[in-house]
Design an enzyme around this catalytic site. Sequence first.
Site, mmCIF file in Angstrom:
data_model
loop_
_atom_site.group_PDB
_atom_site.id
_atom_site.type_symbol
_atom_site.label_atom_id
_atom_site.label_comp_id
_atom_site.label_asym_id
_atom_site.label_seq_id
_atom_site.Cartn_x
_atom_site.Cartn_y
_atom_site.Cartn_z
ATOM 1 N N ALA A 54 16.468 -3.354 -5.674
ATOM 2 C CA ALA A 54 16.281 -4.015 -6.970
ATOM 3 C C ALA A 54 17.532 -3.867 -7.836
ATOM 4 O O ALA A 54 17.954 -4.810 -8.514
ATOM 5 C CB ALA A 54 15.064 -3.418 -7.678
ATOM 6 N N TYR A 55 18.144 -2.684 -7.781
ATOM 7 C CA TYR A 55 19.357 -2.459 -8.565
ATOM 8 C C TYR A 55 20.479 -3.392 -8.093
ATOM 9 O O TYR A 55 21.171 -4.024 -8.895
ATOM 10 C CB TYR A 55 19.808 -0.993 -8.464
ATOM 11 C CG TYR A 55 21.045 -0.737 -9.283
ATOM 12 C CD1 TYR A 55 20.942 -0.444 -10.645
ATOM 13 C CD2 TYR A 55 22.319 -0.836 -8.721
ATOM 14 C CE1 TYR A 55 22.067 -0.250 -11.422
ATOM 15 C CE2 TYR A 55 23.457 -0.644 -9.483
ATOM 16 C CZ TYR A 55 23.331 -0.352 -10.835
ATOM 17 O OH TYR A 55 24.438 -0.167 -11.611
ATOM 18 N N ASP A 56 20.627 -3.486 -6.777
ATOM 19 C CA ASP A 56 21.689 -4.335 -6.225
ATOM 20 C C ASP A 56 21.509 -5.796 -6.633
ATOM 21 O O ASP A 56 22.467 -6.489 -6.968
ATOM 22 C CB ASP A 56 21.717 -4.239 -4.691
ATOM 23 C CG ASP A 56 22.283 -2.904 -4.238
ATOM 24 O OD1 ASP A 56 22.848 -2.182 -5.092
ATOM 25 O OD2 ASP A 56 22.140 -2.574 -3.042
ATOM 26 N N SER A 106 29.506 9.081 10.889
ATOM 27 C CA SER A 106 28.075 9.344 10.989
ATOM 28 C C SER A 106 27.774 9.838 12.411
ATOM 29 O O SER A 106 28.703 10.152 13.151
ATOM 30 C CB SER A 106 27.336 8.058 10.671
ATOM 31 O OG SER A 106 25.962 8.313 10.613
ATOM 32 N N LEU A 107 26.533 9.883 12.778
ATOM 33 C CA LEU A 107 26.168 10.298 14.134
ATOM 34 C C LEU A 107 25.189 9.285 14.720
ATOM 35 O O LEU A 107 24.374 8.721 13.995
ATOM 36 C CB LEU A 107 25.476 11.668 14.113
ATOM 37 C CG LEU A 107 26.320 12.901 13.781
ATOM 38 C CD1 LEU A 107 25.422 14.098 13.518
ATOM 39 C CD2 LEU A 107 27.294 13.205 14.910
ATOM 40 N N GLU A 111 23.590 22.914 17.218
ATOM 41 C CA GLU A 111 23.397 23.439 15.867
ATOM 42 C C GLU A 111 22.392 22.607 15.084
ATOM 43 O O GLU A 111 22.064 21.482 15.481
ATOM 44 C CB GLU A 111 24.743 23.472 15.138
ATOM 45 C CG GLU A 111 25.367 22.104 14.963
ATOM 46 C CD GLU A 111 26.831 22.180 14.522
ATOM 47 O OE1 GLU A 111 27.669 22.603 15.341
ATOM 48 O OE2 GLU A 111 27.116 21.822 13.372
ATOM 49 N N LYS A 133 20.796 20.099 12.327
ATOM 50 C CA LYS A 133 21.256 18.974 11.531
ATOM 51 C C LYS A 133 20.700 19.193 10.131
ATOM 52 O O LYS A 133 19.493 19.081 9.897
ATOM 53 C CB LYS A 133 20.751 17.651 12.105
ATOM 54 C CG LYS A 133 21.280 16.451 11.350
ATOM 55 C CD LYS A 133 20.968 15.159 12.099
ATOM 56 C CE LYS A 133 21.683 13.974 11.491
ATOM 57 N NZ LYS A 133 21.372 13.739 10.085
ATOM 58 N N ARG A 193 30.642 11.859 0.818
ATOM 59 C CA ARG A 193 31.027 11.050 1.960
ATOM 60 C C ARG A 193 31.292 9.598 1.561
ATOM 61 O O ARG A 193 32.138 8.931 2.130
ATOM 62 C CB ARG A 193 29.923 11.106 3.007
ATOM 63 C CG ARG A 193 30.236 10.273 4.194
ATOM 64 C CD ARG A 193 29.275 10.515 5.312
ATOM 65 N NE ARG A 193 28.833 9.236 5.842
ATOM 66 C CZ ARG A 193 27.766 9.073 6.589
ATOM 67 N NH1 ARG A 193 26.994 10.096 6.856
ATOM 68 N NH2 ARG A 193 27.451 7.896 7.038
HETATM 69 S S1 IVH Z 1 28.846 16.445 12.597
HETATM 70 C C1 IVH Z 1 32.167 13.571 13.267
HETATM 71 N N1 IVH Z 1 27.069 18.358 12.261
HETATM 72 O O1 IVH Z 1 24.449 14.140 9.503
HETATM 73 C C2 IVH Z 1 30.945 14.392 13.221
HETATM 74 N N2 IVH Z 1 26.862 16.400 10.962
HETATM 75 O O2 IVH Z 1 23.537 11.507 10.366
HETATM 76 C C3 IVH Z 1 30.087 14.080 12.083
HETATM 77 N N3 IVH Z 1 24.989 16.450 9.383
HETATM 78 O O3 IVH Z 1 27.249 12.417 8.387
HETATM 79 C C4 IVH Z 1 29.117 15.024 11.628
HETATM 80 N N4 IVH Z 1 24.265 18.465 9.905
HETATM 81 O O4 IVH Z 1 26.433 14.453 7.020
HETATM 82 C C5 IVH Z 1 27.474 17.137 11.894
HETATM 83 N N5 IVH Z 1 25.607 20.131 12.062
HETATM 84 C C6 IVH Z 1 26.001 18.924 11.679
HETATM 85 C C7 IVH Z 1 25.330 18.196 10.679
HETATM 86 C C8 IVH Z 1 25.784 16.928 10.354
HETATM 87 C C9 IVH Z 1 24.082 17.409 9.134
HETATM 88 C C10 IVH Z 1 25.023 15.136 8.708
HETATM 89 C C11 IVH Z 1 26.407 14.640 8.387
HETATM 90 C C12 IVH Z 1 26.526 13.324 9.095
HETATM 91 C C13 IVH Z 1 25.091 12.928 9.218
HETATM 92 C C14 IVH Z 1 24.865 11.895 10.302
#
Ligand code: IVH
Length: 713
Positions: free
Chosen positions: A43-45, A88-89, A119, A121, A142
């Site tokens: 809505a904002y956009d 991102s991932l 590890e 997330k 970011r």
């Molecule tokens: S690695 C180039 N490690 O998840 C590698 N990301 O959905 C990029 N995130 O943008 C990230 N825990 O903000 C990495 N242990 C972790 C993370 C992690 C959270 C976030 C991060 C990334 C996002 C992607």
Amino acid sequence: MEGMTNSAVALADTAAYAAAVEEASRAAAAYYATGESALDDDAYDRLARGIAAYEEAHPQEVLADSPTGKVAGGTAVGDVPHTVPMLSLDNVFSAEQFATWTASLERRIGRPVAAWSVEPKLDGLAVAARYREGRLERLITRGDGTAGEDVSHAIGTVVGLPAELAEPVTIELRGEILMTAEQFERANTARTAHGGAPFANARNGAAGTLRAKDRAYTVEMTFFAYGVVALPDSGETATALAELPHGETLTYAAGLGVHTAGETVVAPRTLATVEEVQARIEEIASLRASLSFGIDGIVIKADLAADRRDAGSGSRAPRWAIAYKLPAVEKVTRLLGVEWNVGRTGIIAPRAVLEPVEIDGSTVGYATLHNPADITRRDLRVGDHVMVYKAGDIIPRIEAPVAHLRTGEEQPIAFPESCPQCGSEIDTSEQRWRCVRGRDCRLVASVSYAAGRDQLDIEGLGATRVVQLVDAGLVKDFADLFALEREQLLALERMGETSTDNLLTAIDAARRQPLSRVFCALGVRGTGRSMSRRIARYFADMDRIRAADAEALQRVDGIGKEKAAAVVAELVELAPLIDKLVAAGLTMTEPGATPPPEPGEEGAEGADGTADGAAGGETGSAGGADAGPLDGMTVVVTGAMTGALEKLSRNQMNELIERAGGRSSSSVSKRTTLLVAGEKAGSKRAKAEDLGVRISGPEEFAALVAAFLPDAV
Ligand code: IVH
């Protein structure tokens, strides 16, 4: 923003334009101040695009406070370029998808991945923290990955992100900023105290707080590093960093004084095989509910620099890492009402009735609400949309109302004015409200509890019988059970000769139950079965328990200052009942336990000659006990018991462990010394194996504690 110009709010004239500017500015201000705007993103956009279109057609009418330039124009916020893109991932959602991904990665590099790093997330906001010669210079979000917003104003409010590193290096730390459960609680307390609406969850809290400038109060957040990148003038550090395995990069960051997940139970691990990685994924998933910070998955990365280099990166995400997403444990639902239930001790506890919602594989219809003060503090209202959290077998809880979804129709939650159980007055002097009649209010419940299987174990005394006894005026507390006469029982409905005699025999047998069970039957708040056993074993007899002050009670394992004071106070309250139990001939000693040294004897280096070295020692669990085969051990039981142990309930197993000098526990941790694993043992066994905890079967364990087995079996 471009490419979607077809869906814009149409603004017909100057007045409509001015109104739109005002609405957009208000929404933007709210968003930056609190993380929650009255308008959703879409809505904002649309509004912003309408404003931009109007301004393009009427450049002479552009208002000074138009938000266009600030948000989309790219001149104000959000314009610090990243030296290396913040990628991102990619995601996978199952073991199969994960296996497919590892196979394709190994095909791409033409060899097996040498080692994996696994590890958590972290569920927060990605930031880059720039350090020049060891000093924190800038904090950047970011953003779109190539440029982010400068949020350096938050420096100093983020735990784990030191102003100065242990070494004068020029590097950028990358990681996630989030609020721990405790920080989230504190943030919402501060916000509501300042008249603001609470954050719906920790993530929103971190987002809102990170962007907020000039707040009248500060709230704390926590940083977790997950990567280190070189800056253009990192010098030799850059070359060294580029070659480090990922796991070592994190150790390096920790060595600089930066916070990582390294000290948590979900600490990053380097593992050799995909099978090991899969096992660790499951383990982290099972630990999720016990964490004090939010995770939404597990990140698996190729550990070695060579593997990462050969895999390369796409424009959106690296090919050497993947996010294994876990199911959502938070959902928004409606708060339909609040029920007030009176517990065994007279505590009046609120429970939220929710519009049923499916979370993490089960339907949630209720959530705990702690106490009235908590409801007030969190500003909950009936009809609110609420963020509900549930993970593992944790009781669902309400995180907070989603304040910006309020319609104005929400109603305040009504607090009871009298006890919902018996109509008596309510003692509101403490946070937890209580019926002034205390446990008498729930006489039936407290007598039934005392007679229960894990307490006095009086067979034939179910709740219906107790109701009869209470209604007939024969029982005013559970000590009265021991004064019941044959004729009185025979006079009750549906009580024949046989059931009367059986009940009297069962009541008489209860006189021989050990002190730990008699104490448990008292229902002292905060002392369940295992705590009662620890207290009974530590003090060895009831007189010593009654004589103990808060300081002495704190020597019992697991009793802190607050609980000690509460137990002392409650024992005073229960004195008449305890006197009656003594007079009725119940057992007031704990078999096998030796009393702790008298005050003043502690320092006398064994001068008393009675207590062994462990008596009065730090563990307290086996405090007054003679040495047994499990002395000093922490034992967990899982799976179905067989052989000599087959008939023992879990509580009886725990009693056995403690009689044999050990401490019983329900969860496996680093401190566990032995896991007794029966048939169908599941995750506890896996965890024990992982931690290298000794595991024995029921037979082996039965042999070890043979001398302590109950005669009945
Ligand atoms: S690695 C180039 N490690 O998840 C590698 N990301 O959905 C990029 N995130 O943008 C990230 N825990 O903000 C990495 N242990 C972790 C993370 C992690 C959270 C976030 C991060 C990334 C996002 C992607």
